[in-house]
Design a protein around this motif. Structure first.
Motif, PDB file in Angstrom:
ATOM      1  N   PHE A 145      -3.047   5.892   0.411  1.00 52.93           N
ATOM      2  CA  PHE A 145      -3.565   6.130   1.758  1.00 52.93           C
ATOM      3  C   PHE A 145      -4.013   7.579   1.927  1.00 52.93           C
ATOM      4  N   PHE A 146      -3.234   8.522   1.389  1.00 53.85           N
ATOM      5  CA  PHE A 146      -3.593   9.936   1.502  1.00 53.85           C
ATOM      6  C   PHE A 146      -4.893  10.232   0.771  1.00 53.85           C
ATOM      7  N   SER A 147      -5.042   9.666  -0.419  1.00 51.26           N
ATOM      8  CA  SER A 147      -6.267   9.868  -1.195  1.00 51.26           C
ATOM      9  C   SER A 147      -7.470   9.289  -0.469  1.00 51.26           C
ATOM     10  N   TYR A 190      -6.518  -7.340  -0.269  1.00 52.21           N
ATOM     11  CA  TYR A 190      -7.875  -6.869  -0.015  1.00 52.21           C
ATOM     12  C   TYR A 190      -8.156  -6.706   1.484  1.00 52.21           C
ATOM     13  N   SER A 191      -7.878  -7.741   2.265  1.00 49.75           N
ATOM     14  CA  SER A 191      -8.171  -7.689   3.705  1.00 49.75           C
ATOM     15  C   SER A 191      -7.399  -6.571   4.393  1.00 49.75           C
ATOM     16  N   ALA A 192      -6.119  -6.435   4.052  1.00 51.06           N
ATOM     17  CA  ALA A 192      -5.305  -5.384   4.659  1.00 51.06           C
ATOM     18  C   ALA A 192      -5.823  -3.998   4.283  1.00 51.06           C
ATOM     19  N   SER A 193      -6.264  -3.842   3.032  1.00 53.96           N
ATOM     20  CA  SER A 193      -6.775  -2.539   2.608  1.00 53.96           C
ATOM     21  C   SER A 193      -8.089  -2.212   3.308  1.00 53.96           C
ATOM     22  N   VAL A 194      -8.933  -3.220   3.544  1.00 53.91           N
ATOM     23  CA  VAL A 194     -10.197  -2.996   4.256  1.00 53.91           C
ATOM     24  C   VAL A 194      -9.925  -2.596   5.703  1.00 53.91           C
ATOM     25  N   ILE A 195      -8.949  -3.229   6.331  1.00 50.55           N
ATOM     26  CA  ILE A 195      -8.575  -2.861   7.702  1.00 50.55           C
ATOM     27  C   ILE A 195      -8.075  -1.421   7.737  1.00 50.55           C
ATOM     28  N   ALA A 196      -7.254  -1.048   6.761  1.00 51.91           N
ATOM     29  CA  ALA A 196      -6.747   0.331   6.691  1.00 51.91           C
ATOM     30  C   ALA A 196      -7.888   1.322   6.497  1.00 51.91           C
ATOM     31  N   ILE A 197      -8.850   0.984   5.639  1.00 57.56           N
ATOM     32  CA  ILE A 197     -10.018   1.846   5.415  1.00 57.56           C
ATOM     33  C   ILE A 197     -10.831   1.966   6.702  1.00 57.56           C
ATOM     34  N   MET A 244       0.848  -1.196   0.000  1.00 59.71           N
ATOM     35  CA  MET A 244       0.000   0.000   0.000  1.00 59.71           C
ATOM     36  C   MET A 244       0.880   1.241   0.000  1.00 59.71           C
ATOM     37  N   GLU A 245       0.624   2.142  -0.940  1.00 58.73           N
ATOM     38  CA  GLU A 245       1.461   3.325  -1.098  1.00 58.73           C
ATOM     39  C   GLU A 245       0.883   4.509  -0.339  1.00 58.73           C
ATOM     40  N   LEU A 246       1.773   5.483  -0.090  1.00 59.41           N
ATOM     41  CA  LEU A 246       1.383   6.670   0.648  1.00 59.41           C
ATOM     42  C   LEU A 246       0.326   7.475  -0.104  1.00 59.41           C
ATOM     43  N   GLY A 247       0.468   7.573  -1.441  1.00 62.44           N
ATOM     44  CA  GLY A 247      -0.504   8.308  -2.245  1.00 62.44           C
ATOM     45  C   GLY A 247      -1.894   7.704  -2.136  1.00 62.44           C
ATOM     46  N   VAL A 305     -17.971  24.782  -2.198  1.00 60.73           N
ATOM     47  CA  VAL A 305     -17.160  24.723  -3.413  1.00 60.73           C
ATOM     48  C   VAL A 305     -15.768  24.181  -3.088  1.00 60.73           C
ATOM     49  N   SER A 306     -15.192  24.614  -1.973  1.00 59.75           N
ATOM     50  CA  SER A 306     -13.865  24.120  -1.569  1.00 59.75           C
ATOM     51  C   SER A 306     -13.892  22.616  -1.344  1.00 59.75           C
ATOM     52  N   MET A 307     -14.915  22.130  -0.648  1.00 59.20           N
ATOM     53  CA  MET A 307     -15.038  20.696  -0.399  1.00 59.20           C
ATOM     54  C   MET A 307     -15.293  19.925  -1.697  1.00 59.20           C
ATOM     55  N   GLY A 308     -16.047  20.523  -2.614  1.00 57.42           N
ATOM     56  CA  GLY A 308     -16.300  19.885  -3.900  1.00 57.42           C
ATOM     57  C   GLY A 308     -15.031  19.710  -4.716  1.00 57.42           C
ATOM     58  N   ILE A 309     -14.183  20.745  -4.730  1.00 59.46           N
ATOM     59  CA  ILE A 309     -12.910  20.675  -5.466  1.00 59.46           C
ATOM     60  C   ILE A 309     -12.000  19.611  -4.865  1.00 59.46           C
ATOM     61  N   LEU A 310     -11.918  19.562  -3.532  1.00 59.19           N
ATOM     62  CA  LEU A 310     -11.082  18.561  -2.864  1.00 59.19           C
ATOM     63  C   LEU A 310     -11.583  17.150  -3.160  1.00 59.19           C
ATOM     64  N   THR A 311     -12.887  16.973  -3.187  1.00 56.42           N
ATOM     65  CA  THR A 311     -13.457  15.652  -3.484  1.00 56.42           C
ATOM     66  C   THR A 311     -13.125  15.214  -4.906  1.00 56.42           C
ATOM     67  N   ALA A 312     -13.312  16.121  -5.868  1.00 51.37           N
ATOM     68  CA  ALA A 312     -12.998  15.793  -7.262  1.00 51.37           C
ATOM     69  C   ALA A 312     -11.518  15.478  -7.430  1.00 51.37           C
ATOM     70  N   GLY A 313     -10.658  16.161  -6.691  1.00 53.55           N
ATOM     71  CA  GLY A 313      -9.220  15.928  -6.782  1.00 53.55           C
ATOM     72  C   GLY A 313      -8.803  14.547  -6.353  1.00 53.55           C
ATOM     73  N   CYS A 314      -9.614  13.877  -5.499  1.00 52.90           N
ATOM     74  CA  CYS A 314      -9.290  12.530  -5.051  1.00 52.90           C
ATOM     75  C   CYS A 314      -9.312  11.501  -6.181  1.00 52.90           C
TER      76      CYS A 314
END
Length: 200
Positions: free
Chosen positions: A6-8, A141-148, A1-4, A185-194
């Protein structure tokens, strides 16, 4: 799992958790009416309900992803479309004055906060969106679900405390149409950026 990745994922969950919705409206109203301590059971009930919902979604989607690996690509496409739709809905949502002076005789209890998630469309979209967009196929998959799940717990805790901390004051912070529009609008832009990070 990469930092990008996890950050996203963390950014997506944070935006989904902190933006106005049924849970946050209830927490704001409850804190304004009954105080911080008496509203904690509601917050913990909401958090427990979100975790249960996430695990149920993960169990179902996980089985499908294991049986049909190409489905993961489809889920990423659907997750990206969902993020873009969510970004649009957040950015264009209309101005609403929060009603924090109306409440029930007693604060909402823990089990009521938990059961509310079964009827909360935003909670379902958050669970489906996070699993569809950020779960990893195969052995990860399991590790990513735990991280989520851990990330969802953290963002729900912080977002809940923020909305409770603001209490009735949040209605004054978002009182004007201009401040409401800037926030959304700020939250919308951040969401689209993900979306960019989903495909890296």
């Amino acid at each position: 799992m990469e930092l990008g990745w996890f950050f996203s994922m963390l950014m997506f969950l944070w935006i989904a958790a902190v933006t106005p919705g049924p849970n946050n409206m209830l927490l704001t109203s409850s804190t304004a009416n009954f105080g911080f301590v008496r509203s904690l059971p509601l917050m913990f009930g909401i958090m427990m309900g979100m975790q249960l919902l996430l695990l149920l979604v993960a169990a179902g989607v996980g089985t499908l992803i294991t049986a049909y690996p190409p489905l993961h690509l489809i889920l990423k496409i659907l997750g990206s479309l969902y993020l873009i739709w969510l970004a649009w809905k957040i950015a264009t949502s209309r101005y609403e004055k929060l009603e924090t002076d109306k409440g029930s005789v007693k604060p909402i209890r823990l089990y009521q906060g938990l059961l509310l998630q079964a009827l909360n469309p935003k909670a379902w979209l958050m669970g489906l969106g996070s699993i569809a967009s950020y779960s990893l196929a195969g052995s990860m998959y399991s590790a990513s679900v735990i991280a989520i799940s851990v990330a969802m717990f953290m963002v729900n805790l912080v977002a809940g405390l923020v909305w409770m901390g603001f209490g009735s004051a949040i209605s004054r912070l978002l009182r004007s149409r201009q401040s409401w529009a800037i926030f959304n609008v700020s939250m919308g832009i951040l969401t689209a950026g993900c979306v960019v990070f989903i495909w890296q």
